[in-house]
Design a protein around this motif. Structure first.
Motif, PDB file in Angstrom:
ATOM      1  N   MET A  26      69.475  64.717  45.826  1.00 52.09           N
ATOM      2  CA  MET A  26      70.417  65.183  44.799  1.00 52.09           C
ATOM      3  C   MET A  26      70.225  64.402  43.495  1.00 52.09           C
ATOM      4  N   GLY A  35      81.427  75.239  53.652  1.00 49.14           N
ATOM      5  CA  GLY A  35      79.992  75.458  53.591  1.00 49.14           C
ATOM      6  C   GLY A  35      79.556  76.812  54.111  1.00 49.14           C
ATOM      7  N   ILE A  71      71.251  71.297  47.116  1.00 51.99           N
ATOM      8  CA  ILE A  71      72.382  71.510  48.013  1.00 51.99           C
ATOM      9  C   ILE A  71      72.181  70.643  49.250  1.00 51.99           C
ATOM     10  N   PRO A  72      73.188  69.831  49.607  1.00 54.06           N
ATOM     11  CA  PRO A  72      73.055  69.033  50.822  1.00 54.06           C
ATOM     12  C   PRO A  72      73.206  69.912  52.058  1.00 54.06           C
ATOM     13  N   CYS A 130      69.692  63.453  51.690  1.00 58.06           N
ATOM     14  CA  CYS A 130      70.294  64.377  50.709  1.00 58.06           C
ATOM     15  C   CYS A 130      70.739  63.664  49.430  1.00 58.06           C
ATOM     16  N   LYS A 131      71.337  62.493  49.551  1.00 58.69           N
ATOM     17  CA  LYS A 131      71.825  61.783  48.361  1.00 58.69           C
ATOM     18  C   LYS A 131      70.681  61.502  47.395  1.00 58.69           C
ATOM     19  N   PHE A 162      76.297  72.661  52.462  1.00 59.06           N
ATOM     20  CA  PHE A 162      77.611  72.143  52.084  1.00 59.06           C
ATOM     21  C   PHE A 162      77.789  72.086  50.567  1.00 59.06           C
ATOM     22  N   PRO A 163      79.039  72.211  50.090  1.00 58.52           N
ATOM     23  CA  PRO A 163      79.301  72.128  48.656  1.00 58.52           C
ATOM     24  C   PRO A 163      79.237  70.702  48.115  1.00 58.52           C
ATOM     25  N   SER A 164      79.265  69.704  49.019  1.00 60.62           N
ATOM     26  CA  SER A 164      79.193  68.307  48.588  1.00 60.62           C
ATOM     27  C   SER A 164      78.564  67.477  49.707  1.00 60.62           C
ATOM     28  N   LEU A 165      78.214  66.261  49.379  1.00 64.50           N
ATOM     29  CA  LEU A 165      77.490  65.399  50.305  1.00 64.50           C
ATOM     30  C   LEU A 165      78.346  64.907  51.479  1.00 64.50           C
ATOM     31  N   GLY A 166      79.604  64.614  51.243  1.00 63.12           N
ATOM     32  CA  GLY A 166      80.460  64.024  52.275  1.00 63.12           C
ATOM     33  C   GLY A 166      80.461  64.760  53.604  1.00 63.12           C
ATOM     34  N   LYS A 192      69.003  66.000  39.809  1.00 67.01           N
ATOM     35  CA  LYS A 192      69.640  65.804  38.492  1.00 67.01           C
ATOM     36  C   LYS A 192      68.613  65.408  37.443  1.00 67.01           C
TER      37      LYS A 192
END
Length: 186
Positions: free
Chosen positions: A53, A151, A64-65, A49-50, A81-85, A57
């Motif tokens: 993402m 999420g 979206i991860p 995912c990283k 999820f709204p973010s990668l973490g 960009k």
């Protein structure tokens, strides 16, 4: 405003993928198709995912991860999820809960690489457990984890005869799902 989206895309990390489906290649293909939003949802892992993402960009595509979770019932659930973490956190927990079946497990598949890569396609690592196996986690546990992380939970391809919540359980549980995915089998 309308956006073309695909919220269930695999990369070379998933056992069904190949090295031709690097995160950069996946995002490039999405751009060629005019998609503006995609979710990378490899089987039981978010390790690509990283990179996806970062590629998004570069190409002005929101990535979206996500993860396509295979539960203990072998029902597939998309976790976005709204973010990668939180995606990486769930992925680490799923890895821990996977059975000790090695990738390339001799079940009629070729040698499975299950790799995560950088933007240039350089392999950063390989997952040694078979990622398409069912992890020892229930659907309710997935829903709770994903919702606590802010999420979305989407039962995957509910109209397919295998690996859907309906095919595996015989019904769609009364849980707070955010949507359902229809694969549109002909």
């Amino acid at each position: 405003m309308k956006y073309r989206c695909d919220l269930h895309i695999h990369t070379c990390l998933s056992p069904c993928g190949s090295l031709d489906s690097s995160p950069l290649a996946v995002v490039s293909a999405a751009a060629e198709k005019g998609l503006k939003v995609i979710a990378v949802c490899d089987h039981n892992s978010a390790l690509n995912c990283k990179t996806a993402m970062k590629a998004g960009k570069l190409m002005d595509i929101l990535v979206i991860p996500g993860i396509e979770v295979a539960t203990r019932d072998e029902a597939h659930i998309l976790a976005l999820f709204p973010s990668l973490g939180p995606a990486l956190e769930l992925g680490a927990e799923l890895y821990r809960l996977l059975p000790p079946v090695p990738a390339g497990n001799g079940q009629g598949t070729q040698e499975l690489d299950q790799v995560f890569v950088d933007l240039k396609g350089v392999i950063l690592g390989e997952v040694d457990k078979f990622l398409a196996a069912g992890a020892d986690i229930g659907i309710e546990e997935v829903v709770d984890f994903v919702h606590k992380a802010g999420g979305l939970v989407i039962p995957a391809h509910i109209d397919r005869p295998v690996f859907s919540v309906i095919s595996q359980l015989g019904f769609l549980p009364d849980l707070p799902f955010d949507a359902v995915e229809i694969a549109g089998i002909k």
